[in-house]
Design a protein around this motif. Sequence first.
Motif, mmCIF file in Angstrom:
data_model
loop_
_atom_site.group_PDB
_atom_site.id
_atom_site.type_symbol
_atom_site.label_atom_id
_atom_site.label_comp_id
_atom_site.label_asym_id
_atom_site.label_seq_id
_atom_site.Cartn_x
_atom_site.Cartn_y
_atom_site.Cartn_z
ATOM 1 N N GLY A 34 0.819 -1.210 0.000
ATOM 2 C CA GLY A 34 0.000 0.000 0.000
ATOM 3 C C GLY A 34 0.848 1.252 0.000
ATOM 4 N N ASP A 35 0.154 2.377 -0.019
ATOM 5 C CA ASP A 35 0.827 3.675 -0.042
ATOM 6 C C ASP A 35 1.483 3.960 1.307
ATOM 7 O OD1 ASP A 35 -0.028 4.117 -2.621
ATOM 8 O OD2 ASP A 35 -1.882 5.089 -1.983
ATOM 9 N N PRO A 36 2.578 4.714 1.299
ATOM 10 C CA PRO A 36 3.207 5.079 2.577
ATOM 11 C C PRO A 36 2.314 6.031 3.360
ATOM 12 C CG PRO A 36 4.315 6.161 0.756
ATOM 13 C CD PRO A 36 3.313 5.218 0.158
#
Length: 76
Positions: free
Chosen positions: A21-23
């Motif tokens: 996933g996105d940071p």
Amino acid sequence: MTRRAAALAAAAWVTGCGYVGDPLPPALNIPERVRTVRAVQIGDRLVVEFTMPERTVEALPLKLPLRADVRVGTHV
């Protein structure tokens, strides 16, 4: 590069690290609103007691040690 070094490099590349996933941005570590406040005037002093919340506004446990910025004044 030897075969062993190539195998180690390939294994490191395939396994990777971290989460899918996105940071996420870093947590702000801002406490929730104080809900219990007690104040008593003793002579010319005002003694104020309050309970620090256990969680942040992001519902995460607060990191210790805590520093409180308490201000007194008139609100206009």
